[in-house]
Design an enzyme around this catalytic site. Structure first.
Site, PDB file in Angstrom:
ATOM      1  N   ARG A   1      36.084  45.583  32.927  1.00 43.10           N
ATOM      2  CA  ARG A   1      35.393  46.099  31.740  1.00 43.10           C
ATOM      3  C   ARG A   1      35.258  47.622  31.793  1.00 43.10           C
ATOM      4  O   ARG A   1      35.398  48.300  30.773  1.00 43.10           O
ATOM      5  CB  ARG A   1      34.012  45.453  31.604  1.00 43.10           C
ATOM      6  CG  ARG A   1      34.041  44.002  31.128  1.00 43.10           C
ATOM      7  CD  ARG A   1      32.650  43.547  30.716  1.00 43.10           C
ATOM      8  NE  ARG A   1      32.607  42.178  30.253  1.00 43.10           N
ATOM      9  CZ  ARG A   1      32.912  41.779  29.017  1.00 43.10           C
ATOM     10  NH1 ARG A   1      33.323  42.665  28.116  1.00 43.10           N
ATOM     11  NH2 ARG A   1      32.810  40.499  28.675  1.00 43.10           N
TER      12      ARG A   1
ATOM     13  N   LYS B   1      50.174  43.959  52.879  1.00 39.58           N
ATOM     14  CA  LYS B   1      49.171  45.019  52.821  1.00 39.58           C
ATOM     15  C   LYS B   1      49.371  46.057  53.918  1.00 39.58           C
ATOM     16  O   LYS B   1      49.731  45.722  55.052  1.00 39.58           O
ATOM     17  CB  LYS B   1      47.762  44.424  52.967  1.00 39.58           C
ATOM     18  CG  LYS B   1      47.341  43.507  51.829  1.00 39.58           C
ATOM     19  CD  LYS B   1      45.923  42.987  52.050  1.00 39.58           C
ATOM     20  CE  LYS B   1      45.526  41.963  50.997  1.00 39.58           C
ATOM     21  NZ  LYS B   1      45.401  42.557  49.648  1.00 39.58           N
TER      22      LYS B   1
ATOM     23  N   SER C   1      41.055  34.514  48.967  1.00 43.29           N
ATOM     24  CA  SER C   1      40.498  33.407  49.744  1.00 43.29           C
ATOM     25  C   SER C   1      40.310  32.150  48.916  1.00 43.29           C
ATOM     26  O   SER C   1      40.174  31.055  49.457  1.00 43.29           O
ATOM     27  CB  SER C   1      39.146  33.838  50.334  1.00 43.29           C
ATOM     28  OG  SER C   1      39.230  35.119  50.910  1.00 43.29           O
TER      29      SER C   1
END
Length: 295
Positions: free
Chosen positions: A166, A82, A237
Site C-alpha cells: 500500500r 539469495k 515458510s
C-alpha cells in the site's frame, strides 16, 4: 575485455515472464519438485526457510552451492538464490553457477552496512525487497530487475507485506501527478535517483514487476496481495511449514491466479490442514525485524 552485462530491458523482460505466478522457497530437490508440480513459476533455493533462520539466530549466509546445484538439476523452472546485502562474492558465485535470478536479501545477515550491490554490473537479473518508493527507486537505480515487498519474513503474518504494498502504491500515485520541479524535490525527500522517479512517472507505475513477499501463509493471503496490486507472490515458510505442503502449494498457486474467485478460494482453504504458526509483529523488536535491514 570488459565484462558483458545484461541490459535492463532483457533483465526486466525475464522478470516480467514470472508475472501472475508464485515463487516458492525450497531447501532441497524434493521440495523443488513439489513446488514445480504445484505450478510454481520459479523456486528460491536456500539452506533454511525464513522461519528457521529467525529461530536459529546467528549469521545467515548464502546457501551452500551444493544445495543450489541440486535444486537446479531437479527442476525445469527458473531457480533463484539469495545473497547477502552487499556481498559481491556470494553474488558472483551464484552468477557463475548459472542461477536464473539472485535475491539480494534482507532475510540473510547483511555483509555491508553502507552499500547494496551494483546489480547493473552483473549479467544475472536481481530481485530486491522494498517497503516504500524510496527503497524501490534506489534498488532500481542500482539495477534491480524485480522488486518484492519486504513484509516480515518467517512470521506467517501478512500485515507488513500489506503495509509495504500500500505504501509503494500510494507514493507512486502521488508521484505521477507531479511536475518536474516537484519530482526533483521529491527525489531529495526520498533519497532516490531523479531519473528513476521520472521513469516511474512516465510509466504511471514502477518500471519493474513488484511481487508480494514476507508473511504469505494462506491462499487468502496470496489473493489479498494480488487484490492490492502485486504482480505475483513469493511464499517462504508458509508452504513447507504447513500441515500439508503439497496441498498448500497447489492452493496458493490457484488462489494467486484466480484471486477474485472467492468461492474457489473458500473451497481451496476448506480442504487444507493447519497453516504455519504465525507471529505477532508487535512481539518482534525493531532490532530483530528483518525488514529493517537495507537502506
Amino acid at each position: 575485455m570488459s565484462k558483458i552485462v545484461g541490459s535492463d530491458r532483457v533483465k526486466r523482460g525475464m522478470a516480467e515472464m514470472q508475472k501472475g505466478g508464485v515463487i516458492m522457497d525450497v531447501v532441497n530437490a524434493e521440495q523443488a519438485k513439489i513446488a514445480e508440480e504445484a505450478g510454481a513459476v520459479a523456486v528460491m533455493a536456500l539452506e533454511r526457510v525464513p522461519s528457521d533462520i529467525r529461530a536459529a539466530g546467528g549469521v545467515a549466509r548464502s546457501a551452500n552451492p551444493k544445495i543450489v546445484e541440486e535444486v537446479m538439476n531437479a527442476v525445469s523452472i527458473p531457480v533463484m538464490a539469495k545473497a547477502r546485502i552487499g556481498h559481491i562474492t556470494e553474488a558472483r558465485v551464484l552468477e557463475a553457477m548459472g542461477v536464473d535470478y539472485i535475491d539480494e536479501s534482507e532475510v540473510l545477515t547483511p555483509a555491508d552496512e553502507e552499500y547494496h550491490l551494483r546489480k547493473d554490473q552483473f549479467t544475472v537479473p536481481f530481485v530486491c525487497g522494498c517497503r516504500n518508493l524510496g527503497e524501490a527507486a534506489r534498488r532500481i537505480g542500482e539495477g534491480a530487475a524485480m522488486l518484492r515487498t519486504k513484509g516480515e519474513p518467517g512470521t506467517g503474518n501478512i500485515v507488513e507485506a500489506v503495509r509495504h504494498m500500500r505504501k509503494v502504491n500510494s507514493e507512486v500515485s502521488r508521484l505521477v501527478v507531479m511536475n518536474d520541479d516537484e519530482i526533483m524535490t521529491y527525489a531529495k525527500e526520498l533519497g532516490a535517483p531523479y531519473e528513476v522517479l521520472k521513469q516511474i512517472k512516465d510509466h504511471g507505475r514502477l518500471p519493474v514487476v513488484n511481487f508480494a513477499a514476507g508473511g504469505v501463509a494462506t491462499p487468502q493471503d496470496a489473493a489479498l496481495m494480488m487484490e492490492l496490486g502485486a504482480d505475483g507472490v513469493f511464499v517462504g515458510s508458509g508452504i513447507f511449514k504447513s500441515e500439508d505442503p503439497e496441498k498448500f502449494a497447489k492452493a496458493i498457486v490457484q488462489a494467486t491466479t484466480h484471486y477474485q474467485d472467492y468461492e474457489l478460494i473458500g473451497k481451496l482453504a476448506s480442504e487444507l490442514g493447519t497453516a504455519m504458526k504465525g507471529l505477532d509483529i508487535n512481539q518482534i523488536s525493531l532490532e530483530e525485524r528483518m525488514q529493517e535491514r537495507g537502506w
